[in-house]
Scaffold this active site. Structure first.
Site, PDB file in Angstrom:
ATOM      1  N   ARG A 146      46.721  54.749  43.906  1.00  0.00           N
ATOM      2  CA  ARG A 146      47.132  54.065  43.025  1.00  0.00           C
ATOM      3  C   ARG A 146      46.820  54.382  42.118  1.00  0.00           C
ATOM      4  NH1 ARG A 146      45.084  48.418  44.264  1.00  0.00           N
ATOM      5  NH2 ARG A 146      43.867  49.460  45.816  1.00  0.00           N
ATOM      6  N   GLU A 203      34.349  47.523  45.159  1.00  0.00           N
ATOM      7  CA  GLU A 203      34.392  45.671  44.553  1.00  0.00           C
ATOM      8  C   GLU A 203      33.888  45.952  46.859  1.00  0.00           C
ATOM      9  OE1 GLU A 203      36.398  41.739  43.870  1.00  0.00           O
ATOM     10  OE2 GLU A 203      37.385  43.333  43.709  1.00  0.00           O
TER      11      GLU A 203
HETATM   12  O1  LIG Z   1      35.848  49.302  40.235  1.00  0.00           O
HETATM   13  P1  LIG Z   1      35.931  49.561  41.538  1.00  0.00           P
HETATM   14  O2  LIG Z   1      35.135  48.145  42.474  1.00  0.00           O
HETATM   15  O3  LIG Z   1      35.592  50.410  42.122  1.00  0.00           O
HETATM   16  O4  LIG Z   1      37.688  49.254  42.133  1.00  0.00           O
HETATM   17  C1  LIG Z   1      38.185  49.813  41.817  1.00  0.00           C
HETATM   18  C2  LIG Z   1      39.144  50.471  42.801  1.00  0.00           C
HETATM   19  O5  LIG Z   1      39.554  50.529  43.933  1.00  0.00           O
HETATM   20  C3  LIG Z   1      41.144  50.940  44.403  1.00  0.00           C
HETATM   21  O6  LIG Z   1      41.093  51.585  44.815  1.00  0.00           O
HETATM   22  P2  LIG Z   1      41.109  51.484  46.515  1.00  0.00           P
HETATM   23  O7  LIG Z   1      39.886  53.004  47.200  1.00  0.00           O
HETATM   24  O8  LIG Z   1      41.182  50.456  46.603  1.00  0.00           O
HETATM   25  O9  LIG Z   1      41.902  52.719  47.072  1.00  0.00           O
HETATM   26  P3  LIG Z   1      43.169  53.078  46.763  1.00  0.00           P
HETATM   27  O10 LIG Z   1      44.015  52.750  45.369  1.00  0.00           O
HETATM   28  O11 LIG Z   1      43.843  54.297  47.505  1.00  0.00           O
HETATM   29  O12 LIG Z   1      44.160  51.642  47.496  1.00  0.00           O
HETATM   30  C4  LIG Z   1      41.912  50.803  43.279  1.00  0.00           C
HETATM   31  O13 LIG Z   1      42.507  51.109  42.772  1.00  0.00           O
HETATM   32  C5  LIG Z   1      40.640  51.146  42.217  1.00  0.00           C
HETATM   33  O14 LIG Z   1      40.220  52.672  42.464  1.00  0.00           O
HETATM   34  N1  LIG Z   2      40.570  42.137  43.650  1.00  0.00           N
HETATM   35  C1  LIG Z   2      41.589  43.704  43.421  1.00  0.00           C
HETATM   36  N2  LIG Z   2      43.235  44.107  44.044  1.00  0.00           N
HETATM   37  C2  LIG Z   2      42.726  44.501  43.742  1.00  0.00           C
HETATM   38  N3  LIG Z   2      42.455  46.118  43.971  1.00  0.00           N
HETATM   39  C3  LIG Z   2      41.318  46.070  43.700  1.00  0.00           C
HETATM   40  N4  LIG Z   2      40.367  46.910  43.922  1.00  0.00           N
HETATM   41  C4  LIG Z   2      39.578  46.530  43.067  1.00  0.00           C
HETATM   42  N5  LIG Z   2      39.004  45.257  43.801  1.00  0.00           N
HETATM   43  C5  LIG Z   2      40.869  45.252  43.778  1.00  0.00           C
END
Ligand SMILES: O=P(O)(O)OC[C@H]1O[C@H](OP(=O)(O)OP(=O)(O)O)[C@H](O)[C@@H]1O
Ligand SMILES: Nc1ncnc2[nH]cnc12
Length: 299
Positions: free
Chosen positions: A153, A190
């Site tokens: 993202r 998370e």
């Molecule tokens: O602070 P954190 O607990 O590390 O979580 C945050 C991360 O989680 C999500 O990415 P995700 O790994 O879901 O990947 P995506 O962007 O490919 O959906 C979001 O875009 C952050 O990069």
């Molecule tokens: N609660 C949440 N919603 C969307 N993206 C996330 N990445 C980590 N936690 C998330």
């Protein structure tokens, strides 16, 4: 160094995996993240005076302070524009309880990119934020050399922002996607574990780098990205996020200044997934403008 958070709720939402206390909130959806009730106002959005950004080393202020000698009229006007943009953006988010796993209240940013108006607002808000906290002027080349965006993202707005700032864009990708010699970091986030990589020659020694992503939750992803930037010799000058789930205290894992457009998480209403109180019938159509203030935090 750890960054200080301004939050409206220091507790993880009931139902969140990191909160083991029983919920005291009324909900007919016990298995979902039962977040602070919609009736509890988010002070970052309802405060009588929207918060303003302050340059490093100064404390934040509000519009009244600005008028009383803190900021120029131009700075006060841009702070007011920023407050309005933030409220617009928050209303553009959709929530999905229990996605991708039970207890997670997922903030879906995709409606912002589906709307030309919201997408424009987002880029403008990020530009204003960076112009403010990194002392650049919008429209002029900043002294930031590289924007680093996190897969996936962070790729949605990182390159646009880099173009606006006159900076390069470098991706942090999930393991196995980048060719050539790579630096690697494993981390927890998370909802699970992951591995990030950067190409070893992507950043020149001493280049000023800002890491951007959509959301900081536990901070695992961002911390891993920061480690990679430093392994490559980059000068990590800060992090910028669209949104911070402040109850997870992710910024405590980061050792560079953290800046976010929106802070906190409040379940919008007990509506079917993807629907919001603003658009109970049409989850695909976010509200495009509501005015008002949201949040910004300084380290
Ligand atoms: O602070 P954190 O607990 O590390 O979580 C945050 C991360 O989680 C999500 O990415 P995700 O790994 O879901 O990947 P995506 O962007 O490919 O959906 C979001 O875009 C952050 O990069
Ligand atoms: N609660 C949440 N919603 C969307 N993206 C996330 N990445 C980590 N936690 C998330």
């Amino acid at each position: 160094m750890s960054a200080q958070s301004v939050s409206f709720d220091q507790h993880p939402p009931h139902g969140h995996p990191s909160n083991t206390e029983p919920s005291t909130q009324k909900s007919d959806k016990p298995s979902t993240a039962s977040h602070p009730p919609a009736s509890k106002p988010d002070p970052t959005e309802t405060a009588p005076h929207p918060k303003l950004h302050a340059p490093h080393g100064k404390t934040g202020g509000n519009i009244e302070d600005a008028a009383q000698g803190g900021l120029t009229p131009a700075a006060a006007a841009s702070a007011s524009e920023q407050s309005s943009l933030k409220m617009t953006l928050r209303n553009g988010l959709r929530q999905f309880p229990d996605f991708p796993s039970p207890g997670i209240l997922f903030e879906d940013i995709m409606p912002i990119f589906a709307s030309h108006a919201l997408h424009t607002s987002l880029i403008r808000a990020l530009e204003l934020q960076i112009a403010d906290v990194f002392n650049t002027s919008t429209g002029e080349k900043s002294d930031i050399d590289v924007i680093v965006g996190l897969e996936s993202r962070g790729f949605l707005f990182g390159p646009t922002l880099a173009l606006r700032l006159g900076a390069g864009f470098v991706p942090v990708r999930k393991k196995g996607k980048l060719p050539g010699d790579c630096a690697t970091e494993t981390f927890k986030k998370e909802y699970g574990e992951d591995v990030f990589q950067m190409q070893s020659d992507a950043i020149q020694k001493g280049q000023k780098v800002v890491v951007v992503d959509d959301i900081i939750a536990t901070g695992g992803s961002a911390a891993a990205a920061g480690n990679l930037v430093r392994k490559l010799g980059g000068n990590l000058v800060g992090y910028v996020f669209m949104m911070e789930l402040d109850f997870l205290k992710g910024r405590d894992k980061l050792d560079a200044p953290v800046h976010t457009l929106l802070s906190g998480q409040e379940e919008k209403l007990d509506l079917p997934p993807g629907q919001t109180k603003e658009n109970p019938q049409d989850p695909a159509k976010p509200v495009t403008d509501a005015g008002g203030a949201a949040a910004d935090e300084k380290p």
